[in-house]
Motif scaffolding. Structure first.
Motif, PDB file in Angstrom:
ATOM      1  N   GLY A   1       0.853  -1.190   0.000  1.00  0.00           N
ATOM      2  CA  GLY A   1       0.000   0.000   0.000  1.00  0.00           C
ATOM      3  C   GLY A   1       0.884   1.232   0.000  1.00  0.00           C
ATOM      4  O   GLY A   1       1.855   1.304  -0.752  1.00  0.00           O
ATOM      5  N   ASN A   2       0.590   2.210   0.879  1.00  0.00           N
ATOM      6  CA  ASN A   2       1.451   3.398   0.903  1.00  0.00           C
ATOM      7  C   ASN A   2       2.465   3.348   2.041  1.00  0.00           C
ATOM      8  O   ASN A   2       3.055   4.344   2.400  1.00  0.00           O
ATOM      9  CB  ASN A   2       0.609   4.680   0.951  1.00  0.00           C
ATOM     10  CG  ASN A   2      -0.121   4.852   2.259  1.00  0.00           C
ATOM     11  OD1 ASN A   2      -0.403   3.853   2.931  1.00  0.00           O
ATOM     12  ND2 ASN A   2      -0.404   6.079   2.635  1.00  0.00           N
TER      13      ASN A   2
ATOM     14  N   SER B   1       0.512   7.969  -4.478  1.00  0.00           N
ATOM     15  CA  SER B   1       0.344   6.588  -4.920  1.00  0.00           C
ATOM     16  C   SER B   1       1.723   5.935  -5.026  1.00  0.00           C
ATOM     17  O   SER B   1       2.688   6.564  -5.459  1.00  0.00           O
ATOM     18  CB  SER B   1      -0.346   6.575  -6.282  1.00  0.00           C
ATOM     19  OG  SER B   1       0.038   5.424  -6.995  1.00  0.00           O
TER      20      SER B   1
ATOM     21  N   GLU C   1      -5.750   3.189   9.043  1.00  0.00           N
ATOM     22  CA  GLU C   1      -5.199   2.411   7.929  1.00  0.00           C
ATOM     23  C   GLU C   1      -3.709   2.179   8.124  1.00  0.00           C
ATOM     24  O   GLU C   1      -3.196   1.092   7.896  1.00  0.00           O
ATOM     25  CB  GLU C   1      -5.419   3.151   6.592  1.00  0.00           C
ATOM     26  CG  GLU C   1      -6.809   2.960   6.034  1.00  0.00           C
ATOM     27  CD  GLU C   1      -7.004   3.634   4.670  1.00  0.00           C
ATOM     28  OE1 GLU C   1      -6.057   3.638   3.860  1.00  0.00           O
ATOM     29  OE2 GLU C   1      -8.111   4.156   4.437  1.00  0.00           O
TER      30      GLU C   1
ATOM     31  N   ARG D   1      -1.483  -1.297   8.939  1.00  0.00           N
ATOM     32  CA  ARG D   1      -0.388  -1.766   8.077  1.00  0.00           C
ATOM     33  C   ARG D   1       0.874  -1.995   8.889  1.00  0.00           C
ATOM     34  O   ARG D   1       1.662  -2.875   8.595  1.00  0.00           O
ATOM     35  CB  ARG D   1      -0.085  -0.734   6.992  1.00  0.00           C
ATOM     36  CG  ARG D   1      -1.130  -0.670   5.954  1.00  0.00           C
ATOM     37  CD  ARG D   1      -0.594  -0.557   4.549  1.00  0.00           C
ATOM     38  NE  ARG D   1      -1.744  -0.641   3.663  1.00  0.00           N
ATOM     39  CZ  ARG D   1      -2.475   0.422   3.316  1.00  0.00           C
ATOM     40  NH1 ARG D   1      -2.124   1.623   3.723  1.00  0.00           N
ATOM     41  NH2 ARG D   1      -3.524   0.271   2.549  1.00  0.00           N
TER      42      ARG D   1
ATOM     43  N   GLU E   1       2.153  -2.824  -7.887  1.00  0.00           N
ATOM     44  CA  GLU E   1       0.939  -2.818  -8.723  1.00  0.00           C
ATOM     45  C   GLU E   1       1.175  -3.277 -10.158  1.00  0.00           C
ATOM     46  O   GLU E   1       0.321  -3.122 -11.027  1.00  0.00           O
ATOM     47  CB  GLU E   1       0.250  -1.437  -8.719  1.00  0.00           C
ATOM     48  CG  GLU E   1      -0.244  -1.027  -7.351  1.00  0.00           C
ATOM     49  CD  GLU E   1      -0.974   0.320  -7.329  1.00  0.00           C
ATOM     50  OE1 GLU E   1      -1.434   0.788  -8.395  1.00  0.00           O
ATOM     51  OE2 GLU E   1      -1.099   0.889  -6.232  1.00  0.00           O
TER      52      GLU E   1
ATOM     53  N   LYS F   1       2.390  -6.623  -2.831  1.00  0.00           N
ATOM     54  CA  LYS F   1       3.325  -6.451  -1.725  1.00  0.00           C
ATOM     55  C   LYS F   1       4.723  -6.826  -2.193  1.00  0.00           C
ATOM     56  O   LYS F   1       4.894  -7.817  -2.907  1.00  0.00           O
ATOM     57  CB  LYS F   1       2.888  -7.375  -0.572  1.00  0.00           C
ATOM     58  CG  LYS F   1       3.691  -7.227   0.685  1.00  0.00           C
ATOM     59  CD  LYS F   1       3.100  -8.108   1.790  1.00  0.00           C
ATOM     60  CE  LYS F   1       3.946  -8.032   3.036  1.00  0.00           C
ATOM     61  NZ  LYS F   1       3.399  -8.868   4.110  1.00  0.00           N
TER      62      LYS F   1
ATOM     63  N   SER G   1      -8.506  -8.613   1.209  1.00  0.00           N
ATOM     64  CA  SER G   1      -7.793  -8.078   2.375  1.00  0.00           C
ATOM     65  C   SER G   1      -7.703  -9.140   3.464  1.00  0.00           C
ATOM     66  O   SER G   1      -6.744  -9.201   4.212  1.00  0.00           O
ATOM     67  CB  SER G   1      -8.449  -6.800   2.873  1.00  0.00           C
ATOM     68  OG  SER G   1      -9.500  -7.077   3.741  1.00  0.00           O
TER      69      SER G   1
ATOM     70  N   SER H   1      -9.801   0.103   4.886  1.00  0.00           N
ATOM     71  CA  SER H   1      -9.617   1.091   3.821  1.00  0.00           C
ATOM     72  C   SER H   1     -10.829   1.189   2.910  1.00  0.00           C
ATOM     73  O   SER H   1     -10.771   1.841   1.874  1.00  0.00           O
ATOM     74  CB  SER H   1      -8.394   0.718   2.985  1.00  0.00           C
ATOM     75  OG  SER H   1      -8.587  -0.559   2.421  1.00  0.00           O
TER      76      SER H   1
ATOM     77  N   ASP I   1     -11.112   3.143  -0.653  1.00  0.00           N
ATOM     78  CA  ASP I   1     -11.212   2.332  -1.869  1.00  0.00           C
ATOM     79  C   ASP I   1     -12.436   2.729  -2.692  1.00  0.00           C
ATOM     80  O   ASP I   1     -12.365   2.869  -3.915  1.00  0.00           O
ATOM     81  CB  ASP I   1     -11.310   0.842  -1.508  1.00  0.00           C
ATOM     82  CG  ASP I   1     -10.052   0.345  -0.813  1.00  0.00           C
ATOM     83  OD1 ASP I   1      -8.979   0.944  -1.030  1.00  0.00           O
ATOM     84  OD2 ASP I   1     -10.137  -0.630  -0.033  1.00  0.00           O
TER      85      ASP I   1
END
Ligand SMILES: Nc1ncnc2c1ncn2[C@@H]1O[C@H](COP(=O)(O)OP(=O)(O)O)[C@@H](O)[C@H]1O
Ligand SMILES: [Mg+2]
Lengths: 584, 442
Positions: A11-12, A56, A342, A346, B31, B45, B252, B267, B271
């Motif tokens: 994610g971020n 992003s 969030e 994480r 991604e 990931k 998730s 999230s 999202d």
């Protein structure tokens, strides 16, 4: 300077192996092929720093270079901030290129070429310290004070200061000498880390004045104090944003800062579109001339949501240091809390209630405590009044963000689904909502002096009628219309008059949307005099149509220009109607 | 696509679960799109040299020596005028037997519009349905879902809206669409002669559920092409977003994230917002309007999916069966269009806002009167009149089978007020009463 390499991405959240010291909350930049992404350190373990990226992370790879900056997230303070639209990291949105936001494009908050008319306040030889006023420049209609940078420690002597004239933001305007004899140059701009409060004042007294908002349910029933705090929780669609916008249009403040935090972009567009056109009734200037927008809507990077509320607060404190009355509005603080959640998830931290981080209550109360009225060292007074919205999951107020905020804020404007469904706007719950300021002796004194001797009593009695009306309504519902005394119906309908005429207010009507306190006074006194009166009815069936007619006349009054012929005519009709049924 | 020079190929998977696989690989971007044994997958990931891929079709039958090919870029779609009239799957591959589309290759899920570059939505979308046009007017650039129980005819209503809305393009993103509903849309667009202005991205109940996650981004990348490059008015239909959110939860959960309310990922809000906020009015005249469906379970809007949706969208259209008239209506209490004030009374007659509010208030009073009656109390004459009003209001205006012009809706409203009530009881501004009150209606 410390450098590092990316070792992981989810994610971020990006982990970085570093080759030197890093600080908690230090800002770093991750170098992609074409762009650099701003990122903040949120955890360090050995030589691994976990960072949250304000953008992003698509395309990020292990091994990419990271450069650390040795400072926390800072904002730039100086003339030229007014009327601007910034994102959460204080990039000027208007100078960004293209229709779509480009990742890694950070624009300057201040215009480096613009000249400001500078007038010195300090003289050569003066002793000064951080936040003392050195000069004043014209920023729109505001006398923007150029201050000794807040980061300066100890005492300084003014060695030189430029003569009055036109200067740019980064021109040196003064040279100060510290007690070791070193000279430092001062420009019109300075930087300050957003997570730290700007605390350069003599004292922070209890609020002792009211901040008029033009919204009746606030000003009359639950008044907001200058330098006070309040929050608006409510399910979606109950009117949080409309209420905040109404306040931003009408409130009696020098400067309004709106933090659009994680909500809809079109709502901000409404401000961009309306405010440059709308007139501030008090000054005759355009509303945009006293407004600043910090915009980090729900589709913008999540991590920057947290930054956006702190950025907004820091800007508010900066203008407070100039002796101005600042109103800060944030919509919605829940989105900021969700961003914290969030990230905490994480990081695999032990979650508190509903998955929110354990320290959420502390984070919220610290933030609210940055509001307040202050007496500056030079005798001037400034204030930051803060009103945030809260968006409770499922509309249930028993959730961590609402509960933590309730402990921190002094005014509670609870929006109720039932009232919104019945289109009784603003849907502020007349019974549960409160303003603690109504109990402050300082505030009571203020009302006595500025409105009338019996004002607070009158307000409390109106609230009492509302409460009695509700109880009576329950009784009627249990026992049936004809099984209760006719008087019960009268009590209920008196509370409906208070509700329809004083509490409800059409935010989209040109006239009704803005009610100055003077007009509120006339209306409260009139409504209450009719509530105190006794009425004569033969049967309960006469009660409803009678009071409906009364409410209707009152509403026509609300829709008429204050003290116009129409206004007085409707007033006369209302009074006549009341006479018709007056009981001895 | 496969086998090009820059692609990296690996054959050693070290971890597998139902939805993801992990392997050692280098130089991989977050991604990035990959193929695991030919199945599309995306990097979710990266931890040093270990890369985790989400395999959209699931990992059943994948062996540790399966071939993994990285494409060096995130999922993309080729855009051009050729998209018009075509049906695709979640990866943008044709499912209508037609040829592949030629055009410019664009990353899906691209950046957001700079808020200061947006224009305020201002164009009234007319649907003929009074529950929408009168009470919850829609505006181009708006995003709004239908909230409906699964047994309600939301797909039909949405199709009616789409065909009457005068959009230049209609883009359908179907997620977990039953095959029957898919064919329903196909035939309907065909029969209406609208095929050349539609583009469909379809994931049916037969397809793997995680693939659904790509549908909104595919649909919206297409929408952005037509709205930005071609300045067209684009209407995007997303059905059913509840099934989209369910797929998010599956993923998730497989990624070991701590679930928040109703087992949904923490999230969820962000999202969903990323999708819905693509609705926009562009300065050059193009626009993207999103109409979605969020199915409810037993009308419960406090569930995390409708709840988060409501916080994001610009209102919601709540469908429910009115047992008095035995028809589905757009519920005036739970429905809301937050952008309606931009057009009502401005792009329609000035009495519109007051007619709307008054009718809803009287409908609410009818509801309390009915409760009173059900509790065995006597009704007043006023109560009786409210109930009669409510019946006709529901039948003539709220029912979803209504199809009339806005002026006719307003006239119908005035007609009902005048028939059932006194002037005092309606409480509308005098200037409108003078003009529209029908004294001879009783
Ligand atoms: N004071 C008001 N007067 C008239 N309508 C209102 C008022 N407050 C809210 N509304 C209506 O409710 C809708 C939702 O309000 P909004 O402030 O956007 O809700 P929230 O922010 O709580 O989700 C608005 O679009 C408007 O139609
Ligand atoms: Mg809102």
């Amino acid at each position: 300077m410390t450098k590092g390499k990316v070792t992981g991405v989810v994610g971020n959240l990006v982990t970085v192996e570093v080759n030197g010291p890093v600080g908690q909350n230090e800002i770093c930049y991750i170098h992609l092929e074409k762009e650099k992404l701003m990122s903040e350190v949120i955890k360090v373990k050995g030589n691994i720093a976990s960072t949250q990226v304000y953008e992003s992370t698509r395309g990020l790879k292990v091994g990419m270079d990271v450069e650390f900056t040795e400072h926390m997230l800072e904002v730039e303070l100086g003339p030229g901030l007014l009327s601007k639209n910034f994102d959460g990291l204080q990039s000027d949105l208007d100078t960004k290129e293209g229709i779509f936001l480009k990742r890694g494009e950070y624009t300057d908050p201040l215009n480096k070429d613009k000249k400001f008319a500078f007038k010195a306040l300090a003289k050569v030889g003066d002793t000064v310290k951080a936040a003392d006023w050195l000069a004043v420049v014209k920023e729109g209609w505001i006398d923007h004070k150029i201050m000794v940078p807040f980061k300066f420690e100890g005492k300084y002597k003014v060695k030189s200061i430029v003569s009055d004239g036109e200067y740019k933001v980064y021109d040196t305007v003064a040279v100060l000498t510290n007690d070791k004899g070193d000279d430092v140059k001062v420009t019109m701009s300075q930087k300050w880390p957003v997570k730290m409060a700007i605390n350069h004042f003599k004292e922070k007294p209890r609020p002792n004045k009211i901040m008029e908002t033009g919204v009746r349910i606030i000003d009359i029933f639950n008044p907001m104090a200058e330098g006070g705090t309040g929050f608006i929780p409510g399910p979606f669609g109950c009117g949080k944003t409309v209420l905040q916008h109404a306040i931003s249009k009408n409130a009696e403040a020098d400067l309004i800062i709106i933090a659009a935090c994680g909500e809809r972009a079109n709502e901000v567009v409404e401000i961009f579109t309306d405010f440059p056109e709308l007139i501030d009734p008090r000054t005759g200037r355009k509303l945009m001339e006293r407004t600043m927008i910090i915009c980090n809507t729900s589709n913008m990077p999540v991590a920057a949501r947290e930054a956006s509320v702190y950025t907004a607060m820091t800007l508010a404190e900066y203008y407070r240091q100039m002796g101005l009355k600042v109103l800060l509005l944030a919509d919605s603080t829940s989105r900021w809390a969700q961003a914290l959640r969030e990230m905490s998830n994480r990081l695999e931290e032990l979650p508190g209630q509903d998955g929110f981080p354990m320290d959420l209550p502390a984070v919220i109360s610290q933030f609210y405590s940055r509001a307040g009225m202050v007496h500056l060292d030079n005798g001037a007074t400034g204030s930051v009044t803060f009103i945030g919205t809260v968006s409770p999951a499922g509309g249930n107020l028993k959730e961590p963000v609402t509960e933590s905020t309730k402990k921190a804020a002094r005014c509670f404007y609870a929006l109720q689904q039932n009232r919104a469904d019945a289109k009784r706007y603003p849907a502020v719950d007349p019974i549960e909502s409160y303003s603690k300021y109504l109990e402050y002796p300082e505030i009571k004194e203020y009302f006595k002096k500025t409105i009338s001797e019996g004002w607070v009593d009158l307000v409390l009695s109106a609230k009492n009628w509302a409460q009695r009306g509700k109880e009576t309504y329950d009784q009627i519902n249990i026992l049936g219309d004809d099984s209760v005394p006719v008087d019960y119906h009268v009590i209920f309908w008196k509370s409906e008059v208070i509700d329809f005429v004083l509490m409800q207010q059409d935010a989209f009507d040109k006239i009704d949307s803005i009610t100055p306190l003077a007009r509120q006074k006339v209306m409260l006194e009139l409504v209450m005099s009719l509530c105190e009166q006794n009425y004569k009815f033969d049967s309960f069936e006469e009660v409803t149509p009678y009071f409906k007619k009364m409410i209707n006349l009152f509403r026509q009054m609300n829709y008429s220009e204050f003290k116009s012929d129409d206004f007085f005519n409707f007033e006369k009709e209302v009074k006549q109607l009341a006479e018709e049924r007056r009981a001895k | 696509m496969q086998g090009q020079a820059f692609q990296k190929i690996y054959t050693k998977i070290i971890k597998l679960n139902k939805a993801t696989c992990t392997l050692k690989a280098e130089g991989i971007g977050n991604e990035e799109l990959a193929f695991v044994d030919g199945r599309p997958a995306q990097v979710v990931k990266i931890e040093r040299d270990e890369v985790t891929l989400q395999v959209f079709q699931g990992t059943e039958g994948i062996a540790t020596d399966a071939e993994v090919i990285f494409t060096g870029k995130p999922p993309t779609l080729k855009v051009s005028e050729q998209l018009a009239g075509r049906f695709f799957n979640a990866y943008g591959k044709p499912i209508d037997g037609g040829p592949e589309v030629d055009g410019e290759e664009r990353e899906i899920g691209g950046p957001s519009v700079n808020p200061v570059r947006r224009m305020q939505p201002s164009e009234y979308i007319k649907t003929g349905i009074a529950g929408i046009d009168l009470n919850n007017a829609l505006v181009t650039g708006q995003k709004i879902p239908f909230f409906a129980d699964p047994d309600q005819p939301y797909n039909q209503v949405m199709a009616d809206v789409a065909l009457r809305a005068e959009a230049d393009k209609i883009i359908l993103g179907g997620m977990g669409l039953s095959n029957d509903d898919y064919l329903y849309y196909k035939h309907l667009f065909d029969n209406a002669g609208a095929l050349d202005k539609i583009v469909c991205f379809i994931n049916t109940t037969d397809d793997p559920s995680v693939e659904r996650l790509l549908i909104p981004d595919m649909a919206l990348t297409t929408a952005e092409y037509f709205a930005v490059d071609k300045n067209e008015k684009v209407l995007v239909l997303l059905t059913d977003m509840t099934l989209f959110a369910d797929a998010l939860a599956i993923v998730s959960n497989k990624m070991d994230q701590i679930p928040s309310k109703d087992s949904m990922p923490g999230s969820l809000y962000s999202d969903l917002a990323k999708i819905y906020e693509k609705a926009v009015q562009f300065p050059a005249g193009g626009s993207i309007t999103i109409i979605a469906v969020t199915t409810l379970s037993g009308g419960d809007i406090t569930h995390a999916i409708p709840d988060n949706t409501g916080y994001i969208t610009e209102g919601q259209l709540f469908l429910r069966k009115d047992t008095d008239i035995n028809k589905v209506i757009v519920d005036p209490f739970r429905s809301l269009s937050r952008l309606k004030q931009l057009v009502i009374g401005k792009k329609s007659r000035a009495d519109h806002p007051q007619v709307m509010n008054t009718a809803i208030r009287l409908f609410a009073e009818a509801t309390s009167a009915k409760t009173k009656r059900d509790n065995g109390f006597d009704l007043t004459d006023y109560d009786e009149r409210c109930i009669k009003f409510a019946y006709e209001y529901s039948e003539k205006l709220l029912a979803i089978d209504v199809n009339i012009q806005v002026d006719e809706m307003l006239d119908t409203g005035w007609n009902l007020f005048s028939r059932f009530f006194d002037k005092n009881e309606v409480g509308i501004k005098k200037e409108f009463m003078d003009k529209y009150w029908k004294a001879d209606a009783k």
